[in-house]
Design an enzyme around this catalytic site. Structure first.
Site, PDB file in Angstrom:
ATOM      1  N   ARG A  61       3.665   0.262  13.153  1.00  3.75           N
ATOM      2  CA  ARG A  61       3.377  -0.846  12.644  1.00  3.75           C
ATOM      3  C   ARG A  61       3.702  -1.201  10.710  1.00  3.75           C
ATOM      4  O   ARG A  61       2.811  -0.446  10.190  1.00  3.75           O
ATOM      5  CB  ARG A  61       2.243  -1.629  12.937  1.00  3.75           C
ATOM      6  CG  ARG A  61       2.103  -2.671  12.109  1.00  3.75           C
ATOM      7  CD  ARG A  61       0.621  -3.844  13.041  1.00  3.75           C
ATOM      8  NE  ARG A  61      -0.035  -4.655  12.077  1.00  3.75           N
ATOM      9  CZ  ARG A  61      -0.900  -4.783  10.843  1.00  3.75           C
ATOM     10  NH1 ARG A  61      -1.851  -3.888  10.727  1.00  3.75           N
ATOM     11  NH2 ARG A  61      -1.004  -6.031   9.984  1.00  3.75           N
ATOM     12  N   ASN A  74      -7.699  -5.955  14.495  1.00  5.13           N
ATOM     13  CA  ASN A  74      -8.026  -4.424  13.990  1.00  5.13           C
ATOM     14  C   ASN A  74      -9.758  -4.750  13.398  1.00  5.13           C
ATOM     15  O   ASN A  74      -9.797  -5.955  13.274  1.00  5.13           O
ATOM     16  CB  ASN A  74      -7.644  -5.525  12.096  1.00  5.13           C
ATOM     17  CG  ASN A  74      -5.917  -5.681  12.138  1.00  5.13           C
ATOM     18  OD1 ASN A  74      -4.766  -4.702  12.916  1.00  5.13           O
ATOM     19  ND2 ASN A  74      -5.262  -5.767  10.982  1.00  5.13           N
ATOM     20  N   GLU A 106      -4.662  -2.150  13.672  1.00  5.61           N
ATOM     21  CA  GLU A 106      -5.251  -1.334  12.639  1.00  5.61           C
ATOM     22  C   GLU A 106      -6.577  -0.512  13.689  1.00  5.61           C
ATOM     23  O   GLU A 106      -7.239  -1.718  13.732  1.00  5.61           O
ATOM     24  CB  GLU A 106      -5.144  -2.056  11.701  1.00  5.61           C
ATOM     25  CG  GLU A 106      -4.493  -2.100  10.881  1.00  5.61           C
ATOM     26  CD  GLU A 106      -4.679  -2.903  10.016  1.00  5.61           C
ATOM     27  OE1 GLU A 106      -6.172  -2.204   8.968  1.00  5.61           O
ATOM     28  OE2 GLU A 106      -3.584  -3.463   9.516  1.00  5.61           O
ATOM     29  N   ASN A 114      -1.344 -10.451   9.181  1.00  5.41           N
ATOM     30  CA  ASN A 114      -2.330  -9.991   8.383  1.00  5.41           C
ATOM     31  C   ASN A 114      -3.911 -10.568   8.301  1.00  5.41           C
ATOM     32  O   ASN A 114      -4.032 -10.457   7.181  1.00  5.41           O
ATOM     33  CB  ASN A 114      -2.344  -8.242   8.109  1.00  5.41           C
ATOM     34  CG  ASN A 114      -3.194  -7.428   7.834  1.00  5.41           C
ATOM     35  OD1 ASN A 114      -2.969  -6.669   9.818  1.00  5.41           O
ATOM     36  ND2 ASN A 114      -3.879  -7.133   7.386  1.00  5.41           N
ATOM     37  N   GLU A 115      -4.868 -10.384   9.045  1.00  4.45           N
ATOM     38  CA  GLU A 115      -6.278 -10.716   8.491  1.00  4.45           C
ATOM     39  C   GLU A 115      -6.256 -12.190   7.795  1.00  4.45           C
ATOM     40  O   GLU A 115      -7.176 -12.346   6.618  1.00  4.45           O
ATOM     41  CB  GLU A 115      -6.662  -9.548   7.543  1.00  4.45           C
ATOM     42  CG  GLU A 115      -6.498  -8.424   8.715  1.00  4.45           C
ATOM     43  CD  GLU A 115      -7.547  -6.779   8.056  1.00  4.45           C
ATOM     44  OE1 GLU A 115      -7.726  -7.416   7.058  1.00  4.45           O
ATOM     45  OE2 GLU A 115      -7.793  -6.182   8.701  1.00  4.45           O
ATOM     46  N   GLN A 155       0.653  -1.050  -0.202  1.00  5.73           N
ATOM     47  CA  GLN A 155      -0.027  -0.287   0.228  1.00  5.73           C
ATOM     48  C   GLN A 155       0.422   1.247   0.091  1.00  5.73           C
ATOM     49  O   GLN A 155       0.591   2.297  -0.637  1.00  5.73           O
ATOM     50  CB  GLN A 155      -0.903   0.266   1.550  1.00  5.73           C
ATOM     51  CG  GLN A 155      -1.591  -1.208   0.685  1.00  5.73           C
ATOM     52  CD  GLN A 155      -2.573  -1.052   2.145  1.00  5.73           C
ATOM     53  OE1 GLN A 155      -2.553  -2.000   3.172  1.00  5.73           O
ATOM     54  NE2 GLN A 155      -3.660  -0.387   2.297  1.00  5.73           N
ATOM     55  N   HIS A 183       1.549  -9.608   4.892  1.00  6.37           N
ATOM     56  CA  HIS A 183      -0.010  -8.551   4.681  1.00  6.37           C
ATOM     57  C   HIS A 183       0.076  -8.402   3.154  1.00  6.37           C
ATOM     58  O   HIS A 183      -0.091  -7.383   2.839  1.00  6.37           O
ATOM     59  CB  HIS A 183       0.860  -7.401   5.332  1.00  6.37           C
ATOM     60  CG  HIS A 183      -0.932  -6.282   5.338  1.00  6.37           C
ATOM     61  ND1 HIS A 183      -0.216  -5.674   6.520  1.00  6.37           N
ATOM     62  CD2 HIS A 183      -1.644  -6.194   4.944  1.00  6.37           C
ATOM     63  CE1 HIS A 183      -1.560  -4.699   6.712  1.00  6.37           C
ATOM     64  NE2 HIS A 183      -2.391  -4.644   5.357  1.00  6.37           N
ATOM     65  N   ASP A 197       2.636   0.066  -8.433  1.00 13.82           N
ATOM     66  CA  ASP A 197       3.670   0.389  -8.603  1.00 13.82           C
ATOM     67  C   ASP A 197       4.359   1.354  -8.010  1.00 13.82           C
ATOM     68  O   ASP A 197       5.446   0.994  -8.148  1.00 13.82           O
ATOM     69  CB  ASP A 197       3.128   0.323 -10.533  1.00 13.82           C
ATOM     70  CG  ASP A 197       3.283  -0.772 -11.529  1.00 13.82           C
ATOM     71  OD1 ASP A 197       2.426  -2.128 -10.322  1.00 13.82           O
ATOM     72  OD2 ASP A 197       3.124  -0.589 -12.449  1.00 13.82           O
ATOM     73  N   HIS A 256      -1.471  -6.242 -12.620  1.00 12.78           N
ATOM     74  CA  HIS A 256      -1.607  -5.741 -13.976  1.00 12.78           C
ATOM     75  C   HIS A 256      -2.352  -6.309 -14.238  1.00 12.78           C
ATOM     76  O   HIS A 256      -2.415  -6.263 -16.415  1.00 12.78           O
ATOM     77  CB  HIS A 256      -0.071  -6.204 -14.413  1.00 12.78           C
ATOM     78  CG  HIS A 256       1.094  -5.423 -13.246  1.00 12.78           C
ATOM     79  ND1 HIS A 256       2.168  -5.969 -13.182  1.00 12.78           N
ATOM     80  CD2 HIS A 256       0.988  -4.202 -12.795  1.00 12.78           C
ATOM     81  CE1 HIS A 256       2.902  -4.711 -11.772  1.00 12.78           C
ATOM     82  NE2 HIS A 256       2.261  -3.723 -12.348  1.00 12.78           N
ATOM     83  N   TYR A 288     -12.468  -1.965  12.708  1.00  8.43           N
ATOM     84  CA  TYR A 288     -12.898  -0.534  12.287  1.00  8.43           C
ATOM     85  C   TYR A 288     -14.508  -0.071  11.960  1.00  8.43           C
ATOM     86  O   TYR A 288     -15.313   0.640  12.353  1.00  8.43           O
ATOM     87  CB  TYR A 288     -12.738  -0.771  10.773  1.00  8.43           C
ATOM     88  CG  TYR A 288     -11.302  -0.826  10.541  1.00  8.43           C
ATOM     89  CD1 TYR A 288     -11.329   0.785   9.890  1.00  8.43           C
ATOM     90  CD2 TYR A 288     -10.672  -2.022   9.881  1.00  8.43           C
ATOM     91  CE1 TYR A 288      -9.926   0.941   9.794  1.00  8.43           C
ATOM     92  CE2 TYR A 288      -9.141  -2.009   9.829  1.00  8.43           C
ATOM     93  CZ  TYR A 288      -8.808  -0.597   9.226  1.00  8.43           C
ATOM     94  OH  TYR A 288      -7.331  -0.361   9.058  1.00  8.43           O
TER      95      TYR A 288
HETATM   96  C1  BGC Z   1      -5.923  -3.700   6.336  1.00  6.37           C
HETATM   97  C2  BGC Z   1      -5.715  -2.838   5.690  1.00  6.37           C
HETATM   98  C3  BGC Z   1      -6.762  -1.925   4.773  1.00  6.37           C
HETATM   99  C4  BGC Z   1      -7.978  -1.670   6.010  1.00  6.37           C
HETATM  100  C5  BGC Z   1      -8.195  -0.161   6.034  1.00  6.37           C
HETATM  101  C6  BGC Z   1      -7.294  -3.984   7.082  1.00  6.37           C
HETATM  102  O1  BGC Z   1      -8.491  -4.735   6.527  1.00  6.37           O
HETATM  103  O2  BGC Z   1      -5.331  -4.901   6.899  1.00  6.37           O
HETATM  104  O3  BGC Z   1      -5.020  -3.125   4.195  1.00  6.37           O
HETATM  105  O4  BGC Z   1      -6.027  -1.010   4.554  1.00  6.37           O
HETATM  106  O5  BGC Z   1      -8.444  -2.791   6.323  1.00  6.37           O
HETATM  107  O6  BGC Z   1      -9.444  -0.809   4.576  1.00  6.37           O
END
Ligand code: BGC
Length: 502
Positions: free
Chosen positions: A101, A334, A401, A190-191, A43, A146, A76, A63, A336
């Protein structure tokens, strides 16, 4: 007493009570609590084929299918952190981070995924980054994987192939040998439930192999075995000299019963968390080990109903169960958002969604981020911390996260509100509920490539100007807000006011 006097006395009592309860709020992070930011290699780094780096499954997929990236965007160049990592460290310093991290790109240091070719330029890049962080008193937390598998390993099947655990262990050994003198916090994966989706989808998640309901569970199995082997490797060979910690990062929304008093909605909540966090947590963090019983039962029954002679969910040997359980030093989470859950038929047959049998919805009043799946529900964060702590009580938690996406405003008030309220709920989870949370990494320090969504959703507390070929970083209002919290190690009291709104 005259009515006016009575009124002012009442007012005084109310004010005194309010200030007493304000004083009772413990808005301070415990000593030693890590406060930082997170990113991932694909990223931010760019330089996708420079200095000997191999192709990853994300390079390959975007690609081959530029239409799967927003406006044809891919990694890229991304934020060009391969060349501009010193700018990123400057942002971290300015935003008062004491931890960072980041992830290592496996194909940047092992272009074929194997030890036949060790790319010195890749090794040097992470040495330089780690040394610069430490020179600035920023603790590195390193994610080994990741999502950017070397494409060479995809040609032999990728994660559903159990041999991938052998490759991963050798890669991990190289990382411990090379960086373990300075890196004390390691995250194997990661996830995994998200990247396993790359073996159960036709796009969106690399490598876009459509073996839905099968390839994803085979990936789970490989990942659990691989994580445990890396933890044992560290424990047996490196821990005594390097004295660090090895964990794994799992992701979950909080699953709130749609109707809080409904037993079946409560069952939906527990089932949802067991299929999500529990798919890995039960095998790795509990005394029994193995899959959560509800996964075993439902996937076996569904597989039989589909006329299959075997379950789509692999079976651990007794030896694997014993070897895998208890193999973490901390739990990375993580998170959200939150979903409102109820039991119900959903998803294609076969699929994870159908096996789980849980339907999630959102309250229309919840503020939603530009990426479309992040909802501002701070109280859900506190509940999630409690669930993890109660279900796996023996391990500290690091929030690896948490963050909010907008469209790139410099005065990013929604991000400020999100972090302020989420951090207040985190402090309640620690200081009131007694959860053992030891760190928080905001996503993210800089705007970066949001996988297939490109640079449309913005997540950084620093802006990256993607219209300028030099990709300069500049502060948003949230960097100052977070910087104040991280420096004072306290959250302003006005953020301690969120309640369940539905
Ligand atoms: C991921 C990140 C992503 C973030 C926000 C997580 O699921 O580990 O790579 O950018 O969420 O969507």
């Amino acid at each position: 007493m005259a009515p006016a006097e009575m009124l002012s006395l009442c007012l005084l009592v109310v004010l005194a009570a309010a200030s007493a309860s304000a004083q009772e709020i413990n808005n301070r992070f415990p000593d030693g609590f890590m406060l930082g930011y997170a990113t991932a290699a694909y990223q931010v780094e760019g330089a996708w084929n420079e200095d000997g780096k191999g192709e990853s499954i994300w390079d390959h997929m975007l690609h081959e299918h530029p239409e799967w990236g927003w406006n044809g965007q891919n990694g890229d160049v991304a934020c060009d952190s391969y060349h501009k990592y010193a700018d990123d460290v400057e942002c971290l310093v300015n935003a008062s981070a004491d931890a960072y991290r980041f992830s290592i790109s496996w194909p940047r240091i092992l272009p074929t995924g194997d030890l036949d070719n060790i790319n010195q330029a890749g090794i040097d890049y992470y040495n330089n980054l780690i040394n610069l962080l430490l020179a600035n008193n920023i603790q590195p937390l390193v994610t080994m994987y990741h999502w950017d598998l070397p494409q060479a390993l995809q040609y032999i099947g990728g994660w559903p192939n159990p041999i991938m655990a052998d490759y991963f262990v050798e890669y991990a050994r190289l990382l411990f040998d090379t960086y373990g003198d300075r890196v004390k916090w390691w995250i194997t994966f990661n996830e995994p439930s998200v990247f396993a989706g790359g073996y159960a989808s036709t796009g969106g998640q690399a490598p876009a192999q459509n073996a839905v309901g099968i390839g994803d569970y085979l990936t789970y199995y490989t990942v659990i075995n691989a994580h445990a082997r890396v933890w044992h490797l560290y424990n047996d060979t490196y821990r005594a000299t390097q004295q660090g910690y090895v964990g794994i990062t799992l992701n979950s929304d909080w699953a709130e019963p749609l109707n809080a008093s409904s037993p079946t909605d409560q069952e939906a909540s527990e089932r949802s968390l067991q299929f999500g966090l529990g798919a890995f947590g039960h095998a790795l963090f509990t005394a029994e080990g193995d899959w959560p019983p509800v996964m075993r039962e439902r996937i076996d029954a569904n597989s039989a109903a589909e006329g299959r002679p075997r379950s789509r969910l692999p079976t651990f040997t007794q030896q694997e169960i014993e070897y895998n359980r208890g193999t973490t030093d901390f739990i990375g989470i993580n998170t959200y958002g939150t979903g409102l859950v109820t039991l119900g038929e959903t998803g294609s047959i076969p699929s994870f969604a159908h096996d789980q049998g849980v339907i999630a919805s959102r309250d229309p009043s919840w503020v939603v981020g530009s990426s479309g799946y992040v909802y501002m529900v701070p109280w859900g964060f506190r509940k999630l911390m409690n669930w993890v702590s109660n279900t796996y009580p023996q391990y500290p938690i690091i929030v690896t996260e948490n963050g909010f996406s907008d469209l790139g405003e410099t005065q990013d008030d929604q991000r400020i509100s999100y972090h302020g309220h989420y951090l207040a709920e985190l402090l309640n989870a620690i200081n009131i509920d007694g959860n053992n949370v030891i760190g928080y990494m905001a996503w993210s320090i800089i705007d970066n490539l949001e996988w297939g969504q490109g640079f449309r959703p913005r997540w950084g507390v620093f802006k990256v100007d993607t219209d300028d070929p030099n990709l300069p970083r500049s502060p948003k209002a949230s960097s100052e807000f977070m910087g104040n919290i991280y420096t004072t190690r306290t959250v302003p009291l006005e953020y301690f006011n969120s309640t369940r709104t539905t």
